[in-house]
Write an enzyme that holds these catalytic residues in place. Structure first.
Site, short mmCIF file in Angstrom:
data_model
loop_
_atom_site.label_atom_id
_atom_site.label_comp_id
_atom_site.label_asym_id
_atom_site.label_seq_id
_atom_site.Cartn_x
_atom_site.Cartn_y
_atom_site.Cartn_z
N GLU A 136 0.80 -1.22 0.00
CA GLU A 136 0.00 0.00 0.00
C GLU A 136 0.84 1.28 0.00
O GLU A 136 0.81 2.06 0.98
CB GLU A 136 -0.95 0.01 1.21
CG GLU A 136 -1.90 -1.18 1.24
CD GLU A 136 -2.85 -1.16 2.45
OE1 GLU A 136 -2.81 -0.22 3.24
OE2 GLU A 136 -3.63 -2.12 2.59
N GLU A 150 -5.14 -8.94 1.06
CA GLU A 150 -5.77 -8.64 2.36
C GLU A 150 -7.27 -8.46 2.16
O GLU A 150 -7.69 -7.79 1.20
CB GLU A 150 -5.24 -7.33 2.97
CG GLU A 150 -3.85 -7.39 3.52
CD GLU A 150 -3.41 -6.06 4.14
OE1 GLU A 150 -4.26 -5.28 4.58
OE2 GLU A 150 -2.19 -5.83 4.16
O1 IFM Z 1 -3.86 -3.36 9.32
C1 IFM Z 1 -3.87 -2.84 8.03
C2 IFM Z 1 -2.72 -3.38 7.22
O2 IFM Z 1 -1.49 -3.14 7.83
C3 IFM Z 1 -2.70 -2.75 5.85
N1 IFM Z 1 -3.97 -2.86 5.21
C4 IFM Z 1 -5.15 -2.48 5.96
C5 IFM Z 1 -5.14 -3.18 7.32
C6 IFM Z 1 -6.41 -2.79 8.11
O3 IFM Z 1 -6.44 -1.43 8.31
#
Ligand code: IFM
Length: 447
Positions: free
Chosen positions: A166, A352
């Site tokens: 990200e 994710e």
């Molecule tokens: O916890 C975070 C992660 O580190 C990166 N993506 C989003 C998740 C939830 O906010």
């Protein structure tokens, strides 16, 4: 009731990140990271929480790998703490740090779990921040040295590499909003940081491939639709701009299209940090793109008065997670389809997806997180729909394996399949963990 089946080679995993779980922030020669510094700054993180101990995974990794095995995970996405390997960001190597990841990778392979390694999940060595951080081009150079070190050390066993997690969040939340480390609020720093993150990524891709010729190398972006709140031209323009800021600013250069001209023009800031050849490096061919999907945005123009705009026609689903994020599973189908039909990435992973809920341990020691089961199930159904229309989705990683340090929210948000009692470090498999284990075993979900 129907059944969503996944391809036989589909990969089921769960994800974590170093600062969020490891703890041991200053042990065995590890250097300070920007998150150590930030979380130690009064007022920066909710309740004064820090990642000093977190889930104590640095000491409990063995137990955690055993948990993964119990769940039947086929893959585990974790990140390396850069300052654990290179305490000052570049130069002297900390062998104890390398040994930690060495042992972890061996244990995963021994358990039949494929490691997916993220090189950068936001814990920049503080020494590099002191020298300018991501707004400085030298940080991209340091990143390549680090990528080289890590992929030489682990590349004989790790075949799946993710350069960055990200970069939008690293650049925008860290250097413009100031809600994440290093806590700056400067638009020009943010733009330069975003560019150097992408440049470091582009330079690192061939280096990783050289160290592990059969490696699959990718990058992970946070993605989700930005929907106009009404069909008015003003709302549509605002949503497209938001899409440009969050998505196209990263997707387009990675796909060899350069920075989106509409956003460059709207920002109206000098882009003098872009040197000749940079865009070609950033567009290094990828083996996959990782998609972190949680929710969508519904965008209302701020540029005309509310009462002069068309009435809103798009409203959020009233169901929200503990983060205040709308539950919008169709958005996963939408983003996967868009990526496949509009961009040239050869494969996609959901790297994710998950939800925070206020989980509690029940009277007999169980954690009944039915809402998380529902969230995950609905998103998997959408992932299955995407595959059915031809999206090359190769795997899915639940966020997260463990409850953990949720950045500026500290420990107040629980995303785990596994509950962590931060006082005792006891782990308890939640109902969602048992459910996910059954999904993996069945290679599909009932919907
Ligand atoms: O916890 C975070 C992660 O580190 C990166 N993506 C989003 C998740 C939830 O906010």
């Amino acid at each position: 009731m129907t059944h969503t089946c996944f391809p036989s080679n589909f990969i089921w995993g769960a994800a974590t990140a170093s600062y969020q779980i490891e703890g041991a922030w200053n042990e065995d020669g590890k250097g300070e990271s920007i998150w150590d510094r930030f979380s130690h700054t009064p007022g920066a993180v909710a309740n004064g929480d820090t990642g000093d101990v977190a889930c104590d995974h640095y000491h409990r990794w063995c137990e955690d790998v055993a948990l993964m095995k119990t769940l039947g995970l086929q893959a585990y996405r974790f990140s390396i703490a850069w300052p654990r390997l290179l305490p000052a960001g570049r130069g002297d190597v900390n062998q104890a740090g390398l040994d930690f990841y060495d042992r972890l990778v061996d244990a995963l392979l021994e358990a039949g779990i494929t490691p997916f390694v993220t090189l950068y999940h936001w814990d920049l060595p503080q020494a590099l921040q002191d020298a300018g951080g991501w707004p400085a081009r030298a940080t991209a150079e340091a990143f390549v040295e680090y990528a080289d070190l890590a992929s030489r050390a682990l590349g004989d066993r790790v075949a799946h590499w993710i350069t960055l997690n990200e970069p939008f969040v690293s650049a925008v939340v860290g250097y413009l909003d100031g809600r994440h480390a290093p806590g700056h609020t400067n638009l020009d720093e943010m733009l330069a940081a975003a560019h150097h993150l992408l440049l470091g990524h582009g330079w690192a891709v061939p280096v990783i491939r050289q160290n592990r010729p059969q490696a699959e190398v990718g990058i992970v972006l946070n993605l989700g639709g930005q929907h106009p709140a009404s069909p008015s031209p003003a709302d549509r323009a605002a949503a497209w701009r938001q899409d440009g800021v969050i998505h196209r600013w990263f997707l387009d250069p990675l796909a060899g299209r350069g920075y989106p001209a509409d956003v460059v023009q709207w920002r109206g800031r000098p882009m003098d940090f872009v040197m000749g050849g940079d865009l070609e490096h950033i567009a290094a061919p990828l083996d996959f793109l990782g998609v972190n999907y949680y929710t969508r945005g519904i965008v209302r123009s701020q540029e005309i008065p509310e009462n002069e705009n068309e009435p809103r026609t798009v409203f959020p689903n009233p169901e929200h997670t503990e983060m205040g994020w709308e539950v919008y599973p169709e958005g996963l189908y939408e983003i996967l389809g868009r990526l496949h039909f509009c961009y040239p990435f050869p494969a996609l992973y959901v790297t994710e997806n998950g939800a925070a809920y206020p989980d509690q341990v029940g009277p007999s020691g169980e954690v009944d997180d039915a809402r998380r089961v529902s969230y995950l199930e609905q998103h998997l159904v959408q992932a299955g729909r995407a595959i059915a229309v031809g999206v090359p989705l190769r795997g899915y990683f639940a966020w997260s394996l463990l409850d953990n340090f949720e950045w500026a929210h500290g420990y107040s948000k629980r995303f785990g399949l596994v509950y962590v009692d931060y006082r005792t470090q006891q782990r308890i498999l939640k109902r969602s963990a048992h459910w996910y284990g059954r999904v993996i075993a069945a290679n599909g979900v009932m919907d």
